[in-house]
Motif scaffolding. Structure first.
Motif, mmCIF file in Angstrom:
data_model
loop_
_atom_site.group_PDB
_atom_site.id
_atom_site.type_symbol
_atom_site.label_atom_id
_atom_site.label_comp_id
_atom_site.label_asym_id
_atom_site.label_seq_id
_atom_site.Cartn_x
_atom_site.Cartn_y
_atom_site.Cartn_z
ATOM 1 N N ALA A 137 -1.593 -29.217 46.215
ATOM 2 C CA ALA A 137 -2.958 -29.639 45.890
ATOM 3 C C ALA A 137 -3.930 -28.463 45.933
ATOM 4 O O ALA A 137 -4.761 -28.297 45.029
ATOM 5 N N VAL A 138 -3.840 -27.638 46.973
ATOM 6 C CA VAL A 138 -4.749 -26.489 47.089
ATOM 7 C C VAL A 138 -4.467 -25.457 45.991
ATOM 8 O O VAL A 138 -5.389 -24.827 45.470
ATOM 9 N N THR A 139 -3.216 -25.300 45.634
ATOM 10 C CA THR A 139 -2.878 -24.375 44.544
ATOM 11 C C THR A 139 -3.463 -24.877 43.237
ATOM 12 O O THR A 139 -4.013 -24.092 42.447
ATOM 13 N N ALA A 140 -3.359 -26.153 42.953
ATOM 14 C CA ALA A 140 -3.940 -26.722 41.733
ATOM 15 C C ALA A 140 -5.458 -26.591 41.742
ATOM 16 O O ALA A 140 -6.089 -26.386 40.697
ATOM 17 N N LEU A 141 -6.062 -26.671 42.918
ATOM 18 C CA LEU A 141 -7.513 -26.549 43.036
ATOM 19 C C LEU A 141 -8.004 -25.147 42.712
ATOM 20 O O LEU A 141 -9.190 -24.938 42.430
ATOM 21 N N SER A 142 -7.101 -24.179 42.726
ATOM 22 C CA SER A 142 -7.498 -22.799 42.451
ATOM 23 C C SER A 142 -8.115 -22.651 41.068
ATOM 24 O O SER A 142 -8.956 -21.772 40.840
ATOM 25 N N TRP A 143 -7.706 -23.457 40.106
ATOM 26 C CA TRP A 143 -8.273 -23.382 38.757
ATOM 27 C C TRP A 143 -9.771 -23.686 38.784
ATOM 28 O O TRP A 143 -10.564 -22.962 38.183
ATOM 29 N N LEU A 144 -10.171 -24.731 39.522
ATOM 30 C CA LEU A 144 -11.593 -25.076 39.616
ATOM 31 C C LEU A 144 -12.361 -24.037 40.425
ATOM 32 O O LEU A 144 -13.478 -23.646 40.060
ATOM 33 N N VAL A 145 -11.773 -23.576 41.535
ATOM 34 C CA VAL A 145 -12.451 -22.599 42.387
ATOM 35 C C VAL A 145 -12.653 -21.285 41.640
ATOM 36 O O VAL A 145 -13.734 -20.685 41.679
ATOM 37 N N ALA A 146 -11.614 -20.829 40.950
ATOM 38 C CA ALA A 146 -11.724 -19.579 40.206
ATOM 39 C C ALA A 146 -12.749 -19.688 39.082
ATOM 40 O O ALA A 146 -13.501 -18.741 38.815
ATOM 41 N N GLY A 147 -12.792 -20.850 38.423
ATOM 42 C CA GLY A 147 -13.778 -21.051 37.363
ATOM 43 C C GLY A 147 -15.196 -21.033 37.887
ATOM 44 O O GLY A 147 -16.083 -20.392 37.306
ATOM 45 N N GLN A 148 -15.424 -21.710 39.013
ATOM 46 C CA GLN A 148 -16.755 -21.709 39.611
ATOM 47 C C GLN A 148 -17.120 -20.317 40.115
ATOM 48 O O GLN A 148 -18.282 -19.898 40.034
ATOM 49 N N PHE A 149 -16.129 -19.602 40.627
ATOM 50 C CA PHE A 149 -16.344 -18.232 41.095
ATOM 51 C C PHE A 149 -16.823 -17.344 39.947
ATOM 52 O O PHE A 149 -17.737 -16.519 40.105
ATOM 53 N N ALA A 150 -16.212 -17.506 38.790
ATOM 54 C CA ALA A 150 -16.599 -16.692 37.630
ATOM 55 C C ALA A 150 -17.984 -17.051 37.112
ATOM 56 O O ALA A 150 -18.719 -16.184 36.616
ATOM 57 N N ARG A 151 -18.386 -18.325 37.224
ATOM 58 C CA ARG A 151 -19.689 -18.759 36.706
ATOM 59 C C ARG A 151 -20.834 -18.359 37.631
ATOM 60 O O ARG A 151 -21.975 -18.248 37.198
ATOM 61 N N THR A 152 -20.527 -18.182 38.932
ATOM 62 C CA THR A 152 -21.575 -17.878 39.909
ATOM 63 C C THR A 152 -22.029 -16.431 39.758
ATOM 64 O O THR A 152 -21.217 -15.505 39.731
ATOM 65 N N GLU A 153 -23.347 -16.246 39.662
ATOM 66 C CA GLU A 153 -23.901 -14.912 39.453
ATOM 67 C C GLU A 153 -24.160 -14.171 40.769
ATOM 68 O O GLU A 153 -24.022 -12.957 40.837
ATOM 69 N N LYS A 154 -24.519 -14.910 41.829
ATOM 70 C CA LYS A 154 -24.859 -14.255 43.087
ATOM 71 C C LYS A 154 -23.607 -13.816 43.827
ATOM 72 O O LYS A 154 -22.681 -14.605 44.032
ATOM 73 N N ALA A 155 -23.585 -12.565 44.247
ATOM 74 C CA ALA A 155 -22.422 -12.036 44.957
ATOM 75 C C ALA A 155 -22.217 -12.738 46.294
ATOM 76 O O ALA A 155 -21.086 -12.967 46.720
#
Length: 477
Positions: free
Chosen positions: A66-84
């Motif tokens: 489940a956590v591995t599958a969640l990586s797709w959403l986390v990585a996508g949100q990480f890329a969209r976030t502008e603030k370091a």
């Protein structure tokens, strides 16, 4: 939780007063309900640890997937976030969860992670009040069914009638397992031992089983068994002993008699006389009551002295105890091992599920008391048994696969797709959306006006309202 998520992304919470009342009612109801369950289920909380022993290796694999599958959403949100800062917080939180899951097996301790050659013999099965899933408990039919199952032994609850006849009854009153409320309504709440045997013989002890169906098994009875169960009466101790004396062991438990009972001081002697007169081998009787234990040793030295108290092994041996009868939540794997090393046999009650039976089998328990003896006797082997080396291989392989997938997803999301996200998001926004996105954390009349303009502009252009009001562009708007 949904409301907090809305607030976290800057959405306004314009709640109607009915919503507020509903939320508070739900919150209060949940707190009260969980508190009540926690108190009522107090004895069962230790089941959580036992069930984790049975399922933790498999829950770990499921959680990892489940956590591995969640990586797709986390990585996508990480890329969209502008603030370091936001990126670091998000990445750190996710990384912490992942590493914790990778290391969880270090804390998993299951008795079924063992070499197959170390597995002990199958625990003996003792029928709890006979075979209560196949017939009304503590009736002659129940013990006959238990004997037919060819199990190791049976457990029975004994009390004494007011005229000195030992009979089988677990409850202090007759209300649950007889029709005493119909036959003697004025005496329904009277202690069962205050009835004489003539009155007890008038009661039906089987109709309640078919009516209440406590184990949802009454519907599976054959026609003949159904009719036999419906006509069961209260069982004498002597009649039960006649049924089981040749091939079955017996655990005897006693009710405390009221002080006003005519035989309150001699009921042990009367019960012992009944047991010895039946012809059952003394070695087959496990004597559980703590009262008058020394007297019992003198009259019946062959009885297996059994204790229902969890005490130090050395102290139990000094008291002449040969067997322990405890609830399965009272002992740990280490306790079972220590008692076994001290030559003390351990019987645990009440074990009905094959998975629980399997865990106790792996732990080295010698016997269990069960309502479902007909089910457990058919369990040929623990549900699962895994050598430590095999488990370590599965654990490490799963972690490596998960790590490779997560790294791959982050690389793909943050290096190959960012331009498409930026271009795609900027094309879908109009001036009202940009202004609203910049003002979502403000509470003003202007924000409401912008929302209304946004809605009307999208309706007129035929575009559906978007759920996410965020902008990612190269100049930071």
């Amino acid at each position: 939780i949904l409301a907090l998520c809305h607030i976290a992304v800057g959405q306004q919470m314009n709640l109607h007063w009915l919503h507020k009342i509903g939320l508070m009612t739900t919150l209060i109801t949940t707190v009260v309900t969980m508190s009540s369950i926690a108190q009522l289920w107090d004895d069962e909380w230790e089941m959580v640890f036992i069930s984790l022993q049975a399922t933790a290796p498999f829950l770990h694999i499921g959680a990892l997937a489940a956590v591995t599958a969640l990586s797709w959403l986390v990585a996508g949100q990480f890329a969209r976030t502008e603030k370091a800062t936001s990126q670091m917080l998000m990445f750190t939180a996710y990384l912490t969860v992942v590493i914790a899951l990778y290391l969880v097996p270090l804390t998993i301790s299951s008795p079924c992670i063992m070499e197959k050659k170390a597995l002990g013999p199958k625990p003996a099965i003792i029928g709890h009040r006979g075979a209560p899933m196949l017939a009304p408990e503590n009736t002659l039919m129940s013990f006959q069914k238990a004997v037919e199952q060819k199990i190791y032994g049976v457990q029975a609850d004994v009390t004494l009638s007011s005229d000195g006849v030992p009979f089988l009854m677990h409850d202090k009153t007759l209300r649950r397992t007889t029709n005493v409320e119909e036959v003697f309504p004025e005496r329904a709440y009277e202690h069962s031992s205050m009835f004489n045997w003539t009155d007890l013989e008038k009661l039906n002890a089987g109709e309640w089983f078919l009516k209440n169906d406590p184990f949802w098994t009454a519907g599976s009875l054959s026609r003949s068994d159904y009719l036999e169960a419906a006509n069961q009466s209260i069982c004498k101790l002597a009649d039960m002993l006649e049924v089981i004396k040749d091939n079955t062991s017996l655990i005897l438990n006693f009710q405390d008699l009221p002080a006003a009972h005519p035989y309150s001081s001699t009921y042990i002697n009367i019960t012992l006389e009944t047991i010895l007169a039946s012809g059952i081998q003394q070695q087959s009787v496990m004597w559980l009551p703590e009262v008058e234990r020394q007297l019992v040793r003198q009259i019946a030295p062959g009885f297996q002295q059994t204790s229902g108290l969890k005490l130090d092994a050395e102290l139990l041996r000094e008291k002449g105890i040969a067997k322990l009868n405890l609830r399965y939540t009272q002992v740990t794997n280490e306790d079972v091992r220590d008692y076994t090393m001290a030559n003390l046999s351990v019987n645990l009650y009440t074990v009905n599920e094959p998975w629980l039976f399997s865990i106790l089998w792996c732990a080295g328990v010698q016997s269990v008391t069960s309502d479902s003896s007909h089910v457990l006797r058919k369990v040929p082997f623990p549900i699962w048994l895994m050598p430590p080396d095999e488990y370590h291989l599965i654990w490490i392989t799963s972690d490596l696969i998960s790590f490779i997938i997560i790294v791959g997803v982050f690389i793909f999301q943050n290096l190959l797709l960012p331009c498409r996200w930026r271009l795609g998001s900027i094309r879908t926004y109009n001036p009202e959306q940009i202004m609203l996105s910049a003002a979502v954390r403000r509470s003003s009349r202007d924000v409401k006006i912008m929302k209304e303009k946004l809605i009307f502009s999208e309706i007129s252009s035929g575009v559906e309202a978007t759920d996410e009001l965020s902008l990612c562009s190269e100049n930071g708007y």
